[in-house]
Design a protein around this motif. Structure first.
Motif, PDB file in Angstrom:
ATOM      1  N   UNK A  89      34.505  51.607  35.983  1.00 35.64           N
ATOM      2  CA  UNK A  89      34.560  51.844  37.133  1.00 35.64           C
ATOM      3  C   UNK A  89      33.168  51.565  37.555  1.00 35.64           C
ATOM      4  N   UNK A  90      32.701  50.747  38.537  1.00 36.45           N
ATOM      5  CA  UNK A  90      31.495  49.805  38.376  1.00 36.45           C
ATOM      6  C   UNK A  90      30.753  50.332  39.766  1.00 36.45           C
ATOM      7  N   UNK A  91      29.967  51.001  40.111  1.00 36.43           N
ATOM      8  CA  UNK A  91      29.183  51.443  41.533  1.00 36.43           C
ATOM      9  C   UNK A  91      30.878  52.060  42.784  1.00 36.43           C
ATOM     10  N   UNK A  92      31.153  51.928  43.075  1.00 35.54           N
ATOM     11  CA  UNK A  92      32.284  51.867  44.060  1.00 35.54           C
ATOM     12  C   UNK A  92      33.526  51.627  43.723  1.00 35.54           C
ATOM     13  N   UNK A  93      33.997  50.705  42.894  1.00 36.10           N
ATOM     14  CA  UNK A  93      34.879  49.885  42.458  1.00 36.10           C
ATOM     15  C   UNK A  93      35.919  50.719  41.148  1.00 36.10           C
ATOM     16  N   UNK A  94      37.118  50.867  40.974  1.00 32.84           N
ATOM     17  CA  UNK A  94      37.468  51.863  39.959  1.00 32.84           C
ATOM     18  C   UNK A  94      38.618  50.727  39.614  1.00 32.84           C
ATOM     19  N   UNK A  95      38.808  50.004  37.845  1.00 31.82           N
ATOM     20  CA  UNK A  95      39.424  49.011  38.190  1.00 31.82           C
ATOM     21  C   UNK A  95      41.198  49.409  37.741  1.00 31.82           C
ATOM     22  N   UNK A  96      42.044  49.415  37.876  1.00 27.63           N
ATOM     23  CA  UNK A  96      43.539  49.721  36.831  1.00 27.63           C
ATOM     24  C   UNK A  96      44.501  48.639  37.136  1.00 27.63           C
ATOM     25  N   UNK A  97      44.706  48.508  35.642  1.00 27.34           N
ATOM     26  CA  UNK A  97      46.271  47.571  35.400  1.00 27.34           C
ATOM     27  C   UNK A  97      45.499  46.891  34.747  1.00 27.34           C
ATOM     28  N   UNK A  98      45.895  45.865  34.553  1.00 27.47           N
ATOM     29  CA  UNK A  98      45.810  44.066  33.722  1.00 27.47           C
ATOM     30  C   UNK A  98      44.493  43.813  34.670  1.00 27.47           C
ATOM     31  N   UNK A  99      43.600  44.863  35.858  1.00 27.56           N
ATOM     32  CA  UNK A  99      42.366  43.941  36.685  1.00 27.56           C
ATOM     33  C   UNK A  99      41.094  44.388  35.084  1.00 27.56           C
ATOM     34  N   UNK A 100      41.941  46.269  34.317  1.00 29.40           N
ATOM     35  CA  UNK A 100      40.891  46.737  33.375  1.00 29.40           C
ATOM     36  C   UNK A 100      40.718  46.313  31.601  1.00 29.40           C
TER      37      UNK A 100
END
Ligand SMILES: Cc1cc2nc3c(=O)[nH]c(=O)nc-3n(C[C@H](O)[C@H](O)[C@H](O)COP(=O)(O)OP(=O)(O)OC[C@H]3O[C@@H](n4cnc5c(N)ncnc54)[C@H](O)[C@@H]3O)c2cc1C
Length: 509
Positions: free
Chosen positions: A325-336
């Motif tokens: 979770x960086x600023x207003x972006x949460x990454x889920x899945x392969x992007x994480x």
């Protein structure tokens, strides 16, 4: 930005994107969120990811999904565990089951009694006391009846499904609950000059989508979390160096067994995932020790039926995003991040990401403390999985190829070494805070790969060998009887209303 966090943009329509959309549309149905999912048919999805862990049932249940309908729609089969072949030594095999061994005796772990008997006079394999192992070996399945103190019910189960069909199923579910799907290719992101948050994404057709919170489910490319925010990636190749895979589905002419198979190869390992309508296959490998052509040949020459598509090549680097979770972006899945699919953990990590986001969902503004908590929890989840996967590679006696010799020399993270040491001294499984795998999973892999404890828990010392022998024999017989009256998976799927219509062939009982 609007007042409050109301506009959510999910970028990506693979398993991660549609699982996120489905969960947010259900969990926050009264908050009036404006949910948009952008995906590009031209780019497509990664197209693999068929084996799951038991926790996915709770995800589906929380969405109110009817199990037989879901199984029919996704060509799913039941999964009682994973069979590992050739990992400890060539010729070895064991099943990592989703469930306990035996039943606790006077509050003490069953396997400790088994260890004492084994050390004193030898004992049947621990698997003889595991309902899910015996049922899996005989191709049998039924759903447990909820009485977890009863042999034949104290197990979990997962699914093997067609990931594309699952995403489609969740798309229908999400659209029915108000999620707007936008087709198109995102070209770039616009940053707010004051906050550094992402204000909008721009699509190639010139349109823009603004949001207060973005969930980056764009796959390996990490379009927002990495390309826009340059968050950084912790590379874990030093521990998990396999970096490529080749995948191909084939006609299912084998039996419909309720488990996934992972067979160790000279420079990686091969999966077999039986679905109702076909079998999924793939070879994960370390490119340093095998060429792409040879890896593909090893896979295609061992298929159980004719291939149903051209082999698909995949490239990856194991590791995790530095912040999820960086600023207003949460990454889920392969992007994480990505850890190889040896224990079917990726979809589980998606589920963890979603449930943690739901718990910490920001109401009025993005609070850095929520992000910190999210990052801490997800970081631990990734680390625990990494250790468990690494155990399979380092607990080996194989030395027949450069890859296996490499792992025999490897220094493992302290967190894993402590776990191995505690097991080897007295059969104790150190408990982690967080982490999906519970003691029976660690026991299955450590014993399955020939890590044998030198002693047992001293508390079983007060039980005589005769007493232990009698107790174990009763449990062994009860387990065998419970499996005898369990139907084949094919029969159960039909009866349960979960059969898709494909002709199902039962495993040999
Ligand atoms: C070899 C291999 C085997 C695996 N096996 C398993 C398994 O057995 N079990 C398991 O749990 N997991 C497995 N996984 C992991 C699993 O495949 C993924 O976790 C799962 O599919 C989720 O992928 P995703 O949704 O994050 O990404 P993707 O499926 O790649 O989806 C990305 C989405 O983003 C969209 N997108 C990307 N860029 C843009 C853009 N510019 N504009 C618009 N849209 C865009 C794409 O169109 C797509 O919809 C495996 C992975 C690999 C590599």
């Amino acid at each position: 930005m609007t007042a409050g966090i109301t506009r959510i943009c999910i970028l990506g329509g693979g398993t991660a994107g549609w699982m996120t959309a489905a969960a947010l549309s259900r969990k926050f149905k009264n908050l009036g969120l404006d949910l948009t999912l952008i995906e590009s048919d031209q780019i497509g999805t990664v197209g693999v990811g068929e084996a799951t862990l038991p926790h996915i049932r709770f995800f589906n249940q929380a969405l109110g999904i009817d199990e037989p309908a879901f199984m029919k729609a996704t060509e799913a089969t039941f999964k009682l565990g994973i069979e590992f072949c050739d990992w400890g030594k060539l010729g070895d095999r064991y099943i990592h089951p989703f469930g306990d061994y035996g039943l606790p005796i006077d509050g003490l772990d069953f396997h400790q009694f088994w260890l004492k008997l084994r050390q004193a006079e030898g004992a049947d394999r621990l698997d003889a006391y595991s309902y899910p192992v015996l049922a899996a070996e005989r191709g049998r399945f039924k759903v447990p009846d909820g009485n977890i103190d009863q042999i034949g019910s104290n197990f979990g189960y997962a699914y093997q499904f067609d990931a594309g069909l699952y995403a489609g199923f969740l798309r229908t579910y999400s659209e029915e609950r108000g999620v707007k799907r936008q087709e198109g290719k995102v070209a770039d992101a616009e940053l707010d000059p004051n906050s550094g948050h992402i204000a909008a994404v721009r699509l190639e057709d010139g349109s823009r989508v603004e949001a207060d919170l973005f969930v980056d489910c764009s796959g390996f490319r990490g379009l927002l979390i990495e390309q826009a925010l340059e968050t950084g990636y912790d590379d874990w190749s030093e521990w998990l160096p396999c970096n490529r895979a080749v995948a191909v589905p084939c006609e299912a002419n084998g039996e419909l067994v309720p488990y996934t198979r992972a067979t160790a190869r000279k420079a990686g390992w091969q999966w077999r995932i039986p679905l109702q309508h076909r079998t999924g296959n793939g070879h994960v490998y370390w490119s340093e020790f095998i060429s792409d052509d040879e890896a593909a040949h090893q896979l295609t020459s061992t298929l159980e039926g004719p291939a149903l598509a051209e082999p698909k090549k995949l490239f990856f680097k194991t590791g995790r995003r530095r912040k999820f979770w960086n600023r207003n972006v949460v990454c889920i899945g392969l992007s994480a991040g990505f850890l190889e699919p040896l224990e079917s953990t990726s979809i589980h990590l998606i589920q963890e990401g979603i449930t943690t986001l739901v718990e910490l969902f920001p109401k009025d503004r993005i609070d850095p403390l929520d992000a910190e908590e999210y990052n801490e929890r997800m970081g631990l989840n990734f680390e625990r999985v990494r250790d468990f996967l690494l155990l399979h590679y380092v607990a080996t006696q194989r030395d027949d190829s450069a890859m296996w010799r490499h792992f025999r020399e490897l220094t493992v993270p302290d967190s894993l070494q402590e776990k191995i040491d505690a097991w080897l001294t007295r059969g104790y499984v150190l408990k982690y805070e967080f982490g999906v795998f519970l003691p029976p999973s660690w026991i299955a892999v450590m014993l399955g790969q020939n890590l044998t404890p030198a002693h047992h828990d001293p508390r079983v010392g007060r039980y005589s060998i005769e007493d232990i022998r009698d107790r174990l024999e009763r449990i062994r017989q009860e387990t065998a009887r419970a499996v005898d009256v369990t139907p084949t998976q094919a029969a159960f799927l039909q009866r349960y209303g979960a059969a898709s219509g494909t002709s199902l062939r039962a495993a040999q009982p």
